[in-house]
Design a protein around this motif. Structure first.
Motif, mmCIF file in Angstrom:
data_model
loop_
_atom_site.group_PDB
_atom_site.id
_atom_site.type_symbol
_atom_site.label_atom_id
_atom_site.label_comp_id
_atom_site.label_asym_id
_atom_site.label_seq_id
_atom_site.Cartn_x
_atom_site.Cartn_y
_atom_site.Cartn_z
ATOM 1 N N UNK A 339 117.696 -106.807 -30.238
ATOM 2 C CA UNK A 339 116.442 -106.143 -30.576
ATOM 3 C C UNK A 339 115.260 -107.023 -30.163
ATOM 4 N N UNK A 340 114.147 -106.373 -29.916
ATOM 5 C CA UNK A 340 112.889 -107.073 -29.665
ATOM 6 C C UNK A 340 111.903 -106.707 -30.756
ATOM 7 N N UNK A 341 111.290 -107.719 -31.342
ATOM 8 C CA UNK A 341 110.263 -107.483 -32.357
ATOM 9 C C UNK A 341 108.975 -107.163 -31.609
ATOM 10 N N UNK A 342 108.580 -105.885 -31.611
ATOM 11 C CA UNK A 342 107.463 -105.439 -30.782
ATOM 12 C C UNK A 342 106.145 -105.322 -31.532
ATOM 13 N N UNK A 343 106.190 -105.386 -32.825
ATOM 14 C CA UNK A 343 104.945 -105.211 -33.574
ATOM 15 C C UNK A 343 105.093 -105.888 -34.926
ATOM 16 N N UNK A 344 104.081 -106.602 -35.334
ATOM 17 C CA UNK A 344 104.119 -107.303 -36.619
ATOM 18 C C UNK A 344 102.772 -107.145 -37.294
ATOM 19 N N UNK A 345 102.791 -106.641 -38.513
ATOM 20 C CA UNK A 345 101.550 -106.382 -39.235
ATOM 21 C C UNK A 345 101.649 -106.959 -40.640
ATOM 22 N N UNK A 346 100.622 -107.666 -41.052
ATOM 23 C CA UNK A 346 100.532 -108.193 -42.412
ATOM 24 C C UNK A 346 99.721 -107.208 -43.239
ATOM 25 N N UNK A 347 100.310 -106.704 -44.306
ATOM 26 C CA UNK A 347 99.637 -105.742 -45.175
ATOM 27 C C UNK A 347 99.416 -106.410 -46.525
ATOM 28 N N UNK A 348 98.166 -106.661 -46.851
ATOM 29 C CA UNK A 348 97.825 -107.454 -48.037
ATOM 30 C C UNK A 348 97.544 -106.550 -49.233
ATOM 31 N N UNK A 349 98.612 -106.222 -49.992
ATOM 32 C CA UNK A 349 98.406 -105.425 -51.191
ATOM 33 C C UNK A 349 98.391 -106.289 -52.453
ATOM 34 N N UNK A 350 98.996 -107.476 -52.382
ATOM 35 C CA UNK A 350 98.973 -108.393 -53.526
ATOM 36 C C UNK A 350 97.828 -109.384 -53.316
ATOM 37 N N UNK A 351 96.616 -108.855 -53.354
ATOM 38 C CA UNK A 351 95.437 -109.660 -53.038
ATOM 39 C C UNK A 351 95.329 -110.867 -53.954
ATOM 40 N N UNK A 352 94.944 -111.979 -53.362
ATOM 41 C CA UNK A 352 94.648 -113.236 -54.031
ATOM 42 C C UNK A 352 95.883 -113.927 -54.601
ATOM 43 N N UNK A 353 97.065 -113.432 -54.252
ATOM 44 C CA UNK A 353 98.311 -114.118 -54.596
ATOM 45 C C UNK A 353 98.936 -114.630 -53.303
ATOM 46 N N UNK A 354 100.037 -115.357 -53.417
ATOM 47 C CA UNK A 354 100.719 -115.874 -52.236
ATOM 48 C C UNK A 354 101.749 -114.887 -51.691
ATOM 49 N N UNK A 355 101.856 -113.706 -52.291
ATOM 50 C CA UNK A 355 102.798 -112.699 -51.814
ATOM 51 C C UNK A 355 102.224 -111.950 -50.608
ATOM 52 N N UNK A 356 103.088 -111.625 -49.672
ATOM 53 C CA UNK A 356 102.671 -110.868 -48.496
ATOM 54 C C UNK A 356 103.625 -109.701 -48.275
ATOM 55 N N UNK A 357 103.103 -108.641 -47.701
ATOM 56 C CA UNK A 357 103.929 -107.505 -47.285
ATOM 57 C C UNK A 357 103.923 -107.494 -45.763
ATOM 58 N N UNK A 358 105.098 -107.259 -45.180
ATOM 59 C CA UNK A 358 105.252 -107.355 -43.733
ATOM 60 C C UNK A 358 105.785 -106.041 -43.197
ATOM 61 N N UNK A 359 105.202 -105.553 -42.127
ATOM 62 C CA UNK A 359 105.697 -104.361 -41.443
ATOM 63 C C UNK A 359 106.004 -104.742 -40.003
ATOM 64 N N UNK A 360 107.214 -104.400 -39.537
ATOM 65 C CA UNK A 360 107.615 -104.796 -38.188
ATOM 66 C C UNK A 360 108.466 -103.704 -37.570
ATOM 67 N N UNK A 361 108.373 -103.574 -36.256
ATOM 68 C CA UNK A 361 109.163 -102.612 -35.503
ATOM 69 C C UNK A 361 110.067 -103.367 -34.520
ATOM 70 N N UNK A 362 111.350 -102.991 -34.511
ATOM 71 C CA UNK A 362 112.334 -103.600 -33.621
ATOM 72 C C UNK A 362 112.926 -102.519 -32.716
ATOM 73 N N UNK A 363 112.997 -102.792 -31.422
ATOM 74 C CA UNK A 363 113.587 -101.842 -30.490
ATOM 75 C C UNK A 363 114.570 -102.567 -29.574
ATOM 76 N N UNK A 364 115.511 -101.810 -29.015
ATOM 77 C CA UNK A 364 116.411 -102.368 -27.994
ATOM 78 C C UNK A 364 116.843 -101.260 -27.052
#
Length: 364
Positions: A339-364
């Motif tokens: 697979x190739x990781x073609x897109x990576x997005x950080x979605x910050x819903x836990x504002x002001x904490x050290x938690x992160x939400x990650x959205x990524x698309x993999x294709x092959x």
């Protein structure tokens, strides 16, 4: 900077020369309450820090992937929260402590919960003693789920709180005590009756952002498997263009998804199945019936399921993750499988904490 020693830890008592990246925290409880740790960072440094958490984890896994897509998904605030109700008050745990920081107002919550949640939690403690109180701001009102280990706690003492605070539902230790009306949530074109302690994305803005990302990520797929689907956060949006088969181990979530699917209109078929994807992942052969997969595992990641994905013929995977370390581990395995990781997005819903939400698309 002045620091006092507390055992093996330092406690900040003053800042003599602030960094150029430092700002005044907007919450009066900052530094005492352990719920937020990053309110003292200015916006550019804050976004860089959180993006760096993900990039560093990927680099450690041997993946050279960058992301310049950082989405502020705090929206109106968090619609879910759990407060600890103790003799000393109601709130979150103090910073680096097991003691509760008593608060009257939490500015990171949606307005419906910001002041009412602490008041309700204090009222719970007053009638049954120590408890943890989970809140969800649903479309039909506040949903409250109390959990206590006190054997002498009498559920009937909680019942007046339903009317006193105008709650939609009141539950204790997983069982509904009283319900004025079912707590509901609109997800895309569907309306879902939420089970007690239902998992939801922390903010409505994040749910919308991640749902749109998943819908775009499946491309022109006509048959999609939604793994770790919950109550249908992605399934009902994916069904706007594809047939969806959804899997989750939570019986209540699957029941809610099935009921909502029966009453939704304008969507393609949504089918839900209860399945423990850790112990019983979909096999490589079962994926033959799908064009794409959406994967939203808990913090532990989904290594067993990822192994089957790698061995399958699936060519399109959208992964939503809430832990940078396990995301990087699972992403590395997918990349090893072609697979190739073609897109990576950080979605910050836990504002002001050290938690992160990650959205990524993999294709092959």
């Amino acid at each position: 900077m002045q620091i006092e020693r507390d055992g093996d830890r330092g406690t900040l008592v003053g800042v003599e020369t602030p960094s150029a990246d430092r700002v005044e925290a907007f919450c009066p409880h900052f530094g005492v309450c352990g719920g937020c740790q990053l309110q003292h960072l200015d916006r550019p440094f804050y976004e860089s820090f959180k993006t760096g958490l993900v990039v560093a984890a990927l680099e450690k896994a041997g993946l050279d992937v960058k992301s310049d897509r950082f989405v502020d998904a705090s929206g109106r605030g968090r619609r879910r929260a759990t407060l600890h109700a103790r003799k000393e008050g109601a709130g979150y745990m103090r910073l680096r402590s097991h003691q509760v920081a008593d608060i009257a107002h939490c500015p990171i919550l949606v307005p419906e919960l910001a002041s009412r949640a602490p008041a309700i939690a204090r009222a719970v403690e007053a009638v049954i003693g120590e408890a943890d109180v989970a809140f969800t701001a649903s479309d039909s009102g506040i949903d409250v789920a109390v959990r206590t280990q006190r054997r002498q706690a009498r559920a009937e003492r909680l019942m007046p709180l339903l009317g006193e605070f105008g709650l939609a539902r009141l539950a204790m230790n997983g069982e509904t005590l009283l319900q004025a009306q079912p707590p509901t949530l609109a997800i895309g074109r569907a309306s879902v009756n939420l089970p007690v302690n239902a998992f939801l994305q922390a903010t409505a803005a994040a749910e919308q952002t991640l749902g749109e990302y998943a819908l775009a990520g499946i491309g022109k797929a006509k048959r999609v498997a939604d793994l770790f689907c919950g109550v249908g956060t992605f399934a009902f949006r994916l069904a706007e263009q594809a047939q969806v088969t959804a899997f989750d181990s939570d019986r209540g979530a699957i029941t809610a998804l099935q009921q909502a699917a029966r009453h939704a209109s304008g969507l393609k078929t949504v089918t839900g199945f209860r399945r423990d994807l850790f112990r019983d992942p979909l096999t490589r052969f079962e994926f033959d019936g799908f064009d794409a997969v959406v994967l939203d595992p808990p913090r532990a990641g989904a290594m067993a399921q990822v192994e089957e994905l790698c061995a399958s013929k699936i060519g399109q995977v959208v992964m939503i993750a809430c832990d940078a370390g396990t995301f990087a581990r699972d992403a590395e395995r997918l990349v090893q499988a072609g697979f190739t990781l073609r897109d990576l997005q950080i979605v910050d819903q836990f504002a002001w904490s050290t938690h992160v939400e990650i959205a990524a698309t993999f294709t092959r």
